[in-house]
Scaffold this motif. Structure first.
Motif, short mmCIF file in Angstrom:
data_model
loop_
_atom_site.label_atom_id
_atom_site.label_comp_id
_atom_site.label_asym_id
_atom_site.label_seq_id
_atom_site.Cartn_x
_atom_site.Cartn_y
_atom_site.Cartn_z
N ILE A 114 0.83 -1.20 0.00
CA ILE A 114 0.00 0.00 0.00
C ILE A 114 0.87 1.26 0.00
N SER A 115 1.94 1.25 0.75
CA SER A 115 2.85 2.40 0.78
C SER A 115 3.43 2.68 -0.61
N ARG A 116 3.85 1.62 -1.28
CA ARG A 116 4.38 1.79 -2.64
C ARG A 116 3.32 2.28 -3.60
N LEU A 117 2.10 1.76 -3.48
CA LEU A 117 1.02 2.21 -4.35
C LEU A 117 0.73 3.69 -4.13
N LYS A 118 0.74 4.13 -2.88
CA LYS A 118 0.51 5.55 -2.59
C LYS A 118 1.59 6.42 -3.23
N GLU A 119 2.82 5.96 -3.20
CA GLU A 119 3.93 6.72 -3.77
C GLU A 119 3.92 6.70 -5.29
N GLU A 120 3.64 5.55 -5.88
CA GLU A 120 3.83 5.37 -7.31
C GLU A 120 2.57 5.58 -8.15
N VAL A 121 1.41 5.32 -7.61
CA VAL A 121 0.19 5.43 -8.40
C VAL A 121 -0.58 6.69 -8.05
N ALA A 122 -1.02 6.81 -6.83
CA ALA A 122 -1.79 7.98 -6.40
C ALA A 122 -1.88 7.98 -4.89
N ASP A 123 -2.01 9.15 -4.34
CA ASP A 123 -2.16 9.26 -2.89
C ASP A 123 -3.62 9.04 -2.53
N ILE A 124 -3.98 7.76 -2.46
CA ILE A 124 -5.36 7.34 -2.19
C ILE A 124 -5.45 6.86 -0.75
N GLU A 125 -6.57 7.12 -0.11
CA GLU A 125 -6.82 6.59 1.23
C GLU A 125 -7.32 5.15 1.08
N PHE A 126 -6.56 4.20 1.56
CA PHE A 126 -6.86 2.78 1.36
C PHE A 126 -7.66 2.16 2.50
N THR A 127 -8.01 2.92 3.54
CA THR A 127 -8.76 2.36 4.66
C THR A 127 -10.06 1.68 4.23
N PRO A 128 -10.86 2.28 3.32
CA PRO A 128 -12.09 1.57 2.90
C PRO A 128 -11.80 0.21 2.26
N TRP A 129 -10.70 0.11 1.51
CA TRP A 129 -10.36 -1.19 0.92
C TRP A 129 -9.95 -2.17 2.01
N TYR A 130 -9.15 -1.71 2.99
CA TYR A 130 -8.75 -2.58 4.10
C TYR A 130 -9.97 -3.13 4.84
N ILE A 131 -10.95 -2.28 5.09
CA ILE A 131 -12.15 -2.71 5.81
C ILE A 131 -12.89 -3.78 5.01
N ALA A 187 -11.61 -5.63 2.62
CA ALA A 187 -10.72 -6.77 2.43
C ALA A 187 -10.62 -7.64 3.67
N SER A 188 -10.98 -7.11 4.82
CA SER A 188 -10.88 -7.90 6.04
C SER A 188 -11.90 -9.04 6.09
N ARG A 189 -12.92 -8.94 5.23
CA ARG A 189 -13.89 -10.05 5.15
C ARG A 189 -13.32 -11.13 4.24
N ARG A 190 -13.50 -12.34 4.61
CA ARG A 190 -12.93 -13.47 3.87
C ARG A 190 -13.32 -13.41 2.39
N GLY A 191 -12.30 -13.52 1.54
CA GLY A 191 -12.53 -13.57 0.11
C GLY A 191 -12.58 -12.22 -0.58
N HIS A 192 -12.45 -11.13 0.17
CA HIS A 192 -12.54 -9.80 -0.44
C HIS A 192 -11.18 -9.13 -0.57
N SER A 226 -9.81 -6.99 -6.50
CA SER A 226 -10.58 -6.02 -5.70
C SER A 226 -9.76 -4.77 -5.44
N LEU A 227 -8.46 -4.94 -5.24
CA LEU A 227 -7.59 -3.78 -5.04
C LEU A 227 -7.47 -2.97 -6.33
N VAL A 228 -7.34 -3.65 -7.45
CA VAL A 228 -7.25 -2.97 -8.75
C VAL A 228 -8.54 -2.19 -9.01
N ASP A 229 -9.68 -2.80 -8.76
CA ASP A 229 -10.96 -2.11 -8.95
C ASP A 229 -11.06 -0.88 -8.05
N PHE A 230 -10.62 -1.02 -6.80
CA PHE A 230 -10.66 0.08 -5.85
C PHE A 230 -9.81 1.26 -6.35
N ILE A 231 -8.60 0.97 -6.80
CA ILE A 231 -7.72 2.02 -7.31
C ILE A 231 -8.30 2.65 -8.57
#
Length: 114
Positions: free
Chosen positions: A47-64, A66-71, A76-81
């Motif tokens: 996530i740190s590298r993605l923030k630096e290299e792609v965009a400064d995106i807040e990834f907390t919603p993806w983490y939440i 993603a914490s459910r099994r299978g997500h 899912s990360l690509v779609d989120f970005i």
């Protein structure tokens, strides 16, 4: 940046943060924790590298989500970005490259848009 470019970039970052993987392992539907064996350190590094290299995106919603099994899939990360980049104004999507030049008498920092 198109979705395929984001997918390729995420794959490269996953491979860079978890060196025990092969490129074929990082499939779009692969779970980062179950299939790829990534722990919290790997995820945070990625996530740190993605923030630096792609965009400064807040990834907390993806983490939440993603914490459910299978997500926590690569896809899912690509779609989120992709969704976040599409919602950004075009000027915000372009990450400036910072160049520094030092001189004995002065220090200047020049920003050049990518």
């Amino acid at each position: 940046m198109h979705r395929q470019e984001i997918l390729d970039h995420v794959r490269n970052i996953v491979l860079g943060t978890n060196t025990g993987l092969f490129p074929d392992d990082v499939a779009e539907f692969a779970s980062m924790t179950y299939d790829l064996g990534m722990d919290s350190f790997h995820l945070e590094s990625m996530i740190s590298r993605l923030k630096e290299e792609v965009a400064d995106i807040e990834f907390t919603p993806w983490y939440i989500k993603a914490s459910r099994r299978g997500h926590d899939t690569v896809g899912s990360l690509v779609d989120f970005i992709d969704e976040r980049l599409a919602a950004m104004p075009s000027a915000a999507r372009a990450r400036p490259q910072v160049e520094t030049s030092f001189n004995a008498e002065s220090v200047s920092i020049e920003l050049e848009a990518a």
